[in-house]
Write an enzyme that holds these catalytic residues in place. Structure first.
Site, mmCIF file in Angstrom:
data_model
loop_
_atom_site.group_PDB
_atom_site.id
_atom_site.type_symbol
_atom_site.label_atom_id
_atom_site.label_comp_id
_atom_site.label_asym_id
_atom_site.label_seq_id
_atom_site.Cartn_x
_atom_site.Cartn_y
_atom_site.Cartn_z
ATOM 1 C CB ALA A 12 -0.885 0.077 1.442
ATOM 2 N N GLY A 45 -0.378 -16.804 -1.148
ATOM 3 C CA GLY A 45 -1.616 -17.292 -2.317
ATOM 4 C C GLY A 45 -1.544 -16.378 -3.720
ATOM 5 C CD GLU A 115 -5.866 -18.047 -2.137
ATOM 6 O OE1 GLU A 115 -5.997 -17.647 -1.039
ATOM 7 O OE2 GLU A 115 -5.020 -17.343 -2.911
ATOM 8 C CG HIS A 249 -4.810 -18.482 7.416
ATOM 9 N ND1 HIS A 249 -4.880 -19.863 7.159
ATOM 10 C CD2 HIS A 249 -4.894 -17.874 6.001
ATOM 11 C CE1 HIS A 249 -4.716 -19.976 5.906
ATOM 12 N NE2 HIS A 249 -4.798 -19.000 5.030
ATOM 13 N NE ARG A 295 -8.270 -16.996 4.313
ATOM 14 C CZ ARG A 295 -7.137 -16.423 3.761
ATOM 15 N NH1 ARG A 295 -6.963 -14.818 4.382
ATOM 16 N NH2 ARG A 295 -6.572 -16.431 2.765
ATOM 17 C CG HIS A 354 -3.796 -14.471 8.183
ATOM 18 N ND1 HIS A 354 -2.709 -14.695 7.863
ATOM 19 C CD2 HIS A 354 -4.565 -14.263 6.813
ATOM 20 C CE1 HIS A 354 -2.215 -14.676 6.599
ATOM 21 N NE2 HIS A 354 -3.266 -14.410 5.912
ATOM 22 C CD GLU A 378 -3.410 -6.526 7.754
ATOM 23 O OE1 GLU A 378 -2.389 -7.167 6.916
ATOM 24 O OE2 GLU A 378 -3.701 -7.382 8.831
ATOM 25 N NE ARG A 389 -7.457 -10.828 4.334
ATOM 26 C CZ ARG A 389 -6.542 -11.522 3.662
ATOM 27 N NH1 ARG A 389 -5.985 -11.209 2.436
ATOM 28 N NH2 ARG A 389 -6.016 -12.564 4.370
ATOM 29 C CB SER A 394 -5.425 -7.885 1.728
ATOM 30 O OG SER A 394 -4.664 -9.208 1.998
ATOM 31 C CG LEU A 395 -1.088 -9.073 -1.545
ATOM 32 C CD1 LEU A 395 -0.444 -10.232 -2.346
ATOM 33 C CD2 LEU A 395 0.117 -8.283 -0.908
HETATM 34 C C1 LIG Z 1 1.851 -14.964 5.811
HETATM 35 C C2 LIG Z 1 0.842 -14.213 5.138
HETATM 36 C C3 LIG Z 1 0.430 -14.409 4.021
HETATM 37 C C4 LIG Z 1 -0.577 -13.636 3.362
HETATM 38 N N1 LIG Z 1 -0.846 -13.951 2.245
HETATM 39 C C5 LIG Z 1 -1.710 -13.178 1.279
HETATM 40 C C6 LIG Z 1 -1.985 -13.553 0.104
HETATM 41 O O1 LIG Z 1 -1.719 -14.487 -0.462
HETATM 42 N N2 LIG Z 1 -2.816 -12.389 -0.578
HETATM 43 C C7 LIG Z 1 -3.342 -11.348 0.009
HETATM 44 O O2 LIG Z 1 -3.852 -10.502 -0.714
HETATM 45 N N3 LIG Z 1 -3.035 -11.092 1.256
HETATM 46 C C8 LIG Z 1 -2.171 -11.859 1.843
HETATM 47 N N4 LIG Z 1 -1.583 -11.626 3.078
HETATM 48 C C9 LIG Z 1 -2.208 -10.115 3.803
HETATM 49 C C10 LIG Z 1 -1.343 -9.046 3.074
HETATM 50 O O3 LIG Z 1 -0.053 -9.598 3.153
HETATM 51 C C11 LIG Z 1 -1.170 -8.021 3.950
HETATM 52 O O4 LIG Z 1 -2.512 -7.664 4.305
HETATM 53 C C12 LIG Z 1 -0.667 -6.848 3.116
HETATM 54 O O5 LIG Z 1 0.448 -7.176 2.575
HETATM 55 C C13 LIG Z 1 -0.412 -5.446 3.901
HETATM 56 O O6 LIG Z 1 0.073 -4.454 2.939
HETATM 57 P P1 LIG Z 1 0.513 -3.129 3.788
HETATM 58 O O7 LIG Z 1 1.079 -2.412 2.642
HETATM 59 O O8 LIG Z 1 -0.847 -2.515 4.197
HETATM 60 O O9 LIG Z 1 1.166 -3.476 5.116
HETATM 61 P P2 LIG Z 1 2.629 -4.101 5.258
HETATM 62 O O10 LIG Z 1 3.214 -4.942 4.023
HETATM 63 O O11 LIG Z 1 2.521 -5.007 6.347
HETATM 64 O O12 LIG Z 1 3.756 -2.903 5.498
HETATM 65 C C14 LIG Z 1 3.600 -2.093 6.755
HETATM 66 C C15 LIG Z 1 4.809 -1.237 6.614
HETATM 67 O O13 LIG Z 1 4.650 -0.091 7.858
HETATM 68 C C16 LIG Z 1 5.758 -0.398 8.300
HETATM 69 N N5 LIG Z 1 5.463 0.497 9.625
HETATM 70 C C17 LIG Z 1 4.859 -0.066 10.540
HETATM 71 N N6 LIG Z 1 4.657 0.707 11.840
HETATM 72 C C18 LIG Z 1 5.419 1.639 11.614
HETATM 73 C C19 LIG Z 1 5.826 2.734 12.381
HETATM 74 N N7 LIG Z 1 5.326 2.800 13.421
HETATM 75 N N8 LIG Z 1 6.875 3.699 11.747
HETATM 76 C C20 LIG Z 1 7.088 3.596 10.416
HETATM 77 N N9 LIG Z 1 6.900 2.552 9.727
HETATM 78 C C21 LIG Z 1 5.721 1.560 10.339
HETATM 79 C C22 LIG Z 1 6.450 -1.509 8.421
HETATM 80 O O14 LIG Z 1 7.759 -1.602 8.493
HETATM 81 C C23 LIG Z 1 6.269 -1.968 6.901
HETATM 82 O O15 LIG Z 1 7.022 -1.406 5.991
HETATM 83 C C24 LIG Z 1 -0.806 -12.299 3.803
HETATM 84 C C25 LIG Z 1 -0.156 -12.106 5.172
HETATM 85 C C26 LIG Z 1 0.714 -12.912 5.666
HETATM 86 C C27 LIG Z 1 1.336 -12.437 7.003
#
Ligand SMILES: Cc1cc2nc3c(=O)[nH]c(=O)nc-3n(C[C@H](O)[C@H](O)[C@H](O)COP(=O)(O)OP(=O)(O)OC[C@H]3O[C@@H](n4cnc5c(N)ncnc54)[C@H](O)[C@@H]3O)c2cc1C
Length: 545
Positions: A12, A45, A115, A249, A295, A354, A378, A389, A394-395
């Site tokens: 994101a 996934g 899925e 999960h 889920r 999860h 997220e 969800r 989420s990606l």
């Molecule tokens: C094992 C696993 C498998 C998954 N599989 C899938 C899938 O197959 N398909 C799917 O759609 N989703 C999947 N998900 C969910 C999905 O990966 C996440 O919901 C999504 O990647 C979240 O992206 P994001 O950019 O919101 O946050 P994130 O990718 O979590 O990034 C958050 C960022 O914020 C930074 N941050 C946090 N707090 C602070 C702070 N206080 N100060 C500065 N920086 C901070 C972190 O360092 C990080 O860089 C999975 C999740 C997991 C854990």
């Protein structure tokens, strides 16, 4: 002063940063670990999008709504499924390479997986089960070299800075000398002594801090997922909603490692079957979609059997999957590390925290309820997930709403209007702290897991709230007395967000999606087809630790 300050470098944050920089805005990404450290890189996934000839955004829309338990915002879902395919094509144009059928050549059709909760195969994947790694790789490559983007690694954002009701920057701790710690429970970012927070001013602040699985003692989420963005938004008075809907999960590998290795739902999409301790495949008895039920249904089916039978895991039988090591290389490696051979052994599984379905309330352009504040990924509550969800949405949400937020920043500053159906919770009732030390992160996680996890009831939630209320006050006192270090900040985030989850869970006297009350096991659409949100008004706008 930077135009756009993005907190976080997952799908994101990187999407928002790159899109804003492409529009000519100056962008700073501030992230608490290394650039690629994120939950995104662990996604297995894939990314759901209506790309195949037999599919359509309308079908993806109806699957998303069915999974969401009556609480999705249809407008937000329409945006997600309608714009998703183009965002995914843009990601491919940036260099992300997804698996293809046949000989795998660039001209071959994309390989699509099915899925849980999807009525057909629509999940695009990369490297078999290493989708997040490829998404993060491609986005980091596209963002890091961008002339409009400055990257600050190892900075911990502590709180939002507001001026006259506008968010105008953050208070953040710069990196201190030392080695990197990533993926451990200890923390993320450079290790070192406490460093004083500084004000980082910005015209727009984007919360892209990810989820909060680390509030629970059993989770698939990496160490960085401590709910910081939600805690900062709450403290600044921005609206937060739907946090009682934590998705568990169903099939994390039952193993001492934390985070728990995930056994993706795509395994069940390829024919793997859940079995109980006697080898019986039980899901068909619980839902017409059997092992591919949504889920929340599968997690509860497992949890109920675990409680009734005094077990700590059931089994996933993936022995029928063809060419396992090639199709699921990441999961294969996790299983081999645990001494398991998925082609012969049933795999021990149990649910794990999860995905946080709720978060910082936004409109469909990612605007939060305070001017100057945006949220995507997220950390946000765009309304696309409702109470639960749909897998692999989420990606996609990060790609679609990260880009929309950046596009909207080019226009005038504005704030999201709160939904009329929102129910406001009460402000925190902070009791006088006894003079003892604040809790450890593991104390909080254990409490949350025991009484605010997959199966909840009023008595347990009362206990969580009483304990977290007292801990919340202790943490505040400790911050005032000794300032913030990374460990204390982590505890502060998880206590703050945990308290809000427990309050919302107590208030919601029904069961729906990711929220299940054993004392109120039925869904109650008359009373509860609405959102619980928290807005703490009139907060102090001065910079604080
Ligand atoms: C094992 C696993 C498998 C998954 N599989 C899938 C899938 O197959 N398909 C799917 O759609 N989703 C999947 N998900 C969910 C999905 O990966 C996440 O919901 C999504 O990647 C979240 O992206 P994001 O950019 O919101 O946050 P994130 O990718 O979590 O990034 C958050 C960022 O914020 C930074 N941050 C946090 N707090 C602070 C702070 N206080 N100060 C500065 N920086 C901070 C972190 O360092 C990080 O860089 C999975 C999740 C997991 C854990």
């Amino acid at each position: 002063m930077t135009d756009v300050l993005v907190l976080g470098s997952g799908v994101a944050g990187l999407t928002a940063a790159r899109t804003a920089a492409d529009a000519g805005l100056s962008v700073t990404i501030l992230t608490k670990g290394e650039m690629a450290a994120s939950a995104t890189r662990y996604a297995q996934g894939g990314v759901a999008a209506a790309l195949s000839p037999g599919d359509s955004p309308a079908l993806h829309f109806s699957d998303t709504l069915s999974a969401g338990g009556g609480l999705c915002d249809p407008e937000a879902v329409r945006v997600l499924v309608g714009e998703g395919p183009d965002r995914l094509r843009e990601l491919m144009a940036l260099g992300a390479s997804f698996d293809r059928t046949g000989d795998g050549g660039a001209g071959a059709p994309l390989a699509l997986a099915r899925e849980g909760g999807h009525s057909l195969a629509r999940v695009v994947h990369a490297g078999g089960d290493a989708t997040g790694f490829e998404v993060e790789r491609a986005l980091v490559a596209a963002t890091a070299g961008h002339p409009g983007v400055t990257i600050e690694e190892g900075w911990l954002a502590l709180s939002l800075y507001t001026e006259n009701g506008h968010v105008a920057g953050v208070m953040a701790v710069p990196p201190s000398a030392g080695s990197w710690v990533d993926g451990s429970r200890a923390g993320v970012g450079p290790v070192g002594g406490a460093t004083a927070p500084v004000l980082v001013p910005a015209r727009h602040v984007v919360l892209a801090c990810g989820g909060a699985g680390q509030l629970f003692s059993v989770t698939t989420n990496p160490a960085l997922s401590t709910g910081d963005g939600v805690a900062m938004a709450l403290a600044a008075g921005a609206a937060v909603a739907d946090v009682e809907f934590m998705q568990f999960h169903p099939t994390a590998l039952h193993h001492p490692a934390m985070p728990r290795p995930l056994l993706s739902e795509a395994l069940r999409g390829e024919g793997a079957v859940l079995r109980d301790e006697q080898g019986v495949a039980f899901m068909a008895a619980d839902h017409p979609l059997a092992d591919l039920a949504p889920r929340d249904v599968v997690s509860r089916a497992i949890a109920r059997r675990l409680v009734e039978r005094g077990l700590d895991h059931l089994w996933l039988d993936a022995t029928g999957i063809d060419d396992f090591p090639h199709r699921f290389p990441t999961i294969w490696a996790h299983c081999r590390d645990a001494g398991l051979d998925p082609t012969r052994d049933w795999l021990p599984v149990a649910p794990a925290a999860h995905y946080l379905c709720g978060g910082v309330v936004t409109d469909v352009d990612g605007a939060a309820s305070l001017p100057g504040l945006w949220a995507c990924g997220e950390v946000a509550c765009t309304g696309v997930h409702g109470a639960n969800r749909l897998a692999s949405n989420s990606l996609l949400e990060g790609l679609v709403f990260g880009a929309r937020a950046a596009d909207a920043m080019v226009g005038p500053l504005r704030a999201a209007r709160l939904r009329e159906s929102d129910v406001m919770t009460w402000p925190p009732d902070v009791r006088r702290p006894p003079s003892i030390d604040p809790p450890s992160a593991d104390d909080v996680r254990g409490l949350m897991w025991r009484h605010c996890g997959l199966l909840r009831d009023g008595r347990g939630l009362d206990q969580v709230i009483a304990r977290l209320d007292a801990w919340h006050a202790l943490v505040r006192t400790a911050v005032q007395v000794r300032g913030t270090d990374r460990g204390l900040q982590r505890v502060r985030s998880i206590v703050t967000v945990g308290l809000m989850i427990a309050r919302a869970a107590l208030r919601r006297t029904e069961s729906r999606g990711g929220h299940f009350r054993t004392d109120f096991p039925d869904r109650d659409d008359i009373k509860w087809r609405k959102h619980i949100s928290d807005v703490q008004r009139n907060r102090d706008s001065r910079p604080s630790n």
